[in-house]
Design an enzyme around this catalytic site. Sequence first.
Site, PDB file in Angstrom:
ATOM      1  N   TRP A  10       4.591  12.047  -9.497  1.00 14.60           N
ATOM      2  CA  TRP A  10       3.328  11.668 -10.139  1.00 14.60           C
ATOM      3  C   TRP A  10       2.297  12.777 -10.029  1.00 14.60           C
ATOM      4  CZ3 TRP A  10       4.494   8.428 -13.504  1.00 14.60           C
ATOM      5  CH2 TRP A  10       5.377   7.374 -13.252  1.00 14.60           C
ATOM      6  N   LYS A  54       1.093  -2.206  -9.591  1.00 12.76           N
ATOM      7  CA  LYS A  54       1.763  -2.144  -8.296  1.00 12.76           C
ATOM      8  C   LYS A  54       1.198  -3.213  -7.357  1.00 12.76           C
ATOM      9  CE  LYS A  54       3.502   1.446 -10.216  1.00 12.76           C
ATOM     10  NZ  LYS A  54       3.212   2.854 -10.165  1.00 12.76           N
ATOM     11  N   ASP A 112      -5.090   9.655  -6.992  1.00 10.07           N
ATOM     12  CA  ASP A 112      -4.317   8.587  -7.628  1.00 10.07           C
ATOM     13  C   ASP A 112      -3.920   7.614  -6.520  1.00 10.07           C
ATOM     14  OD1 ASP A 112      -2.327   6.985  -8.725  1.00 10.07           O
ATOM     15  OD2 ASP A 112      -1.111   8.637  -9.499  1.00 10.07           O
TER      16      ASP A 112
HETATM   17  C1  LIG Z   1       3.415   4.007 -11.163  1.00  2.73           C
HETATM   18  C2  LIG Z   1       2.590   5.184 -10.860  1.00  2.73           C
HETATM   19  C3  LIG Z   1       2.035   5.985 -11.867  1.00  2.73           C
HETATM   20  C4  LIG Z   1       2.290   5.733 -13.335  1.00  2.73           C
HETATM   21  O1  LIG Z   1       1.555   4.665 -13.775  1.00  2.73           O
HETATM   22  P1  LIG Z   1       1.539   4.240 -15.305  1.00  2.73           P
HETATM   23  O2  LIG Z   1       0.521   3.142 -15.287  1.00  2.73           O
HETATM   24  O3  LIG Z   1       2.913   3.782 -15.651  1.00  2.73           O
HETATM   25  O4  LIG Z   1       1.119   5.403 -16.109  1.00  2.73           O
HETATM   26  C5  LIG Z   1       1.242   7.044 -11.498  1.00  2.73           C
HETATM   27  N1  LIG Z   1       1.003   7.317 -10.208  1.00  2.73           N
HETATM   28  C6  LIG Z   1       1.537   6.585  -9.216  1.00  2.73           C
HETATM   29  C7  LIG Z   1       1.238   6.937  -7.796  1.00  2.73           C
HETATM   30  C8  LIG Z   1       2.342   5.490  -9.514  1.00  2.73           C
HETATM   31  O5  LIG Z   1       2.875   4.769  -8.519  1.00  2.73           O
END
Ligand SMILES: *Cc1c(COP(=O)(O)O)cnc(C)c1O
Length: 360
Positions: free
Chosen positions: A102, A196, A172
């Site tokens: 990511w 999540k 993030d």
């Molecule tokens: C799942 C995830 C993403 C991607 O998220 P999307 O909403 O599918 O774009 C990005 N960063 C992390 C840390 C994730 O766990």
Amino acid sequence: MARVYNFSAGPSMLPEEVLKKAAAEMLDYEGSGQSVMEMSHRSKVYDKIIKDAEALLRELMNIPDNYKVLFLQGGASTQFAAIPLNFMNKNNKADYIITGQWAKKAFAEAQKYGEARAVASSADKTFSYIPKVSKEEFTPDADYVYICMNNTIYGTVYHEIPDTGDIPLIADISSCFLSEPLDVSKFAMVYGGAQKNVAPAGLTICIIREDMLGNARDITPTMLDYKIHADNDSLYNTPPCYTIYICKLVLEWLKDLGGLEAMKERNEKKAKILYDFLDNSKMFRGTVVKEDRSLMNVPFVTDSEELNAKFIKEATEAGFVNLKGHRTVGGMRASIYNAMPVEGVEKLVAFMKDFEEANS
Ligand SMILES: *Cc1c(COP(=O)(O)O)cnc(C)c1O
């Protein structure tokens, strides 16, 4: 059919109480005669939902008043581009720490817009640790430093927020959102996809310090300009209405449970059960260094691909689903987000013990 224990990395389990409440309110939300799915995002009744969601989030995360909370679409991945477009705007430089897929994707996107530099990376050991970076290593005139707080695929987390001095820090937090208290004031922005820990897919929450806003590049698409969304209280266009409503129910559930301190305690308890077992097992072992272990995503392996496959198959049949690891790591991964009950982890570990006995 009985509900399974879902260890998916995302979309993932939601609290059963939340699903029941949503089901009960499905046809008639609080006497409105309609479902939240059907109502105008400009209606009075919906306005209360989105405002309540924001107020609850601010309360639970203790978000300072000089931060905007945005409820957006596009997923975390859209922010990979929006972040450089909005913030790589003074010296055209940004530092990224590469701790997994990511962070790598966010970095690749930023490289399209300016001088993005990878300050450190843990790619040398399949992202099984968090590289330690001291303040002096960052580019002094970088517009921001970017980290991925919890690495969903590899199972590592920053237990300490890196010190970037005066450089704005952006994180993030998709896969550790609301899993424990977080000092938002240490960041210029934190954000994450909701699927999540917070809500179903479709909602991305961005929490941005106000002084960061208003300097987006001219070429920034209107929909990626955070200032536009901030000025319109997340109602510039149609927001993901129903997902925000479920988010509100999840936040109410969290508050009833005792907030983020209580959630942290419960998450630590769950993770300890699993890690203790992995540390003592002769068949299974965790894949990341102990000091950087995530409370949310726990990757583990056996020494044999055959055994891994057998384990995943039998676990699925026993009602423990989505335990297959990410294709880049192999083996297994148990994602034990907020909604996973302690009992789910206890039962998984009991199953793993039985499997180990039966197969050694
Ligand atoms: C799942 C995830 C993403 C991607 O998220 P999307 O909403 O599918 O774009 C990005 N960063 C992390 C840390 C994730 O766990």
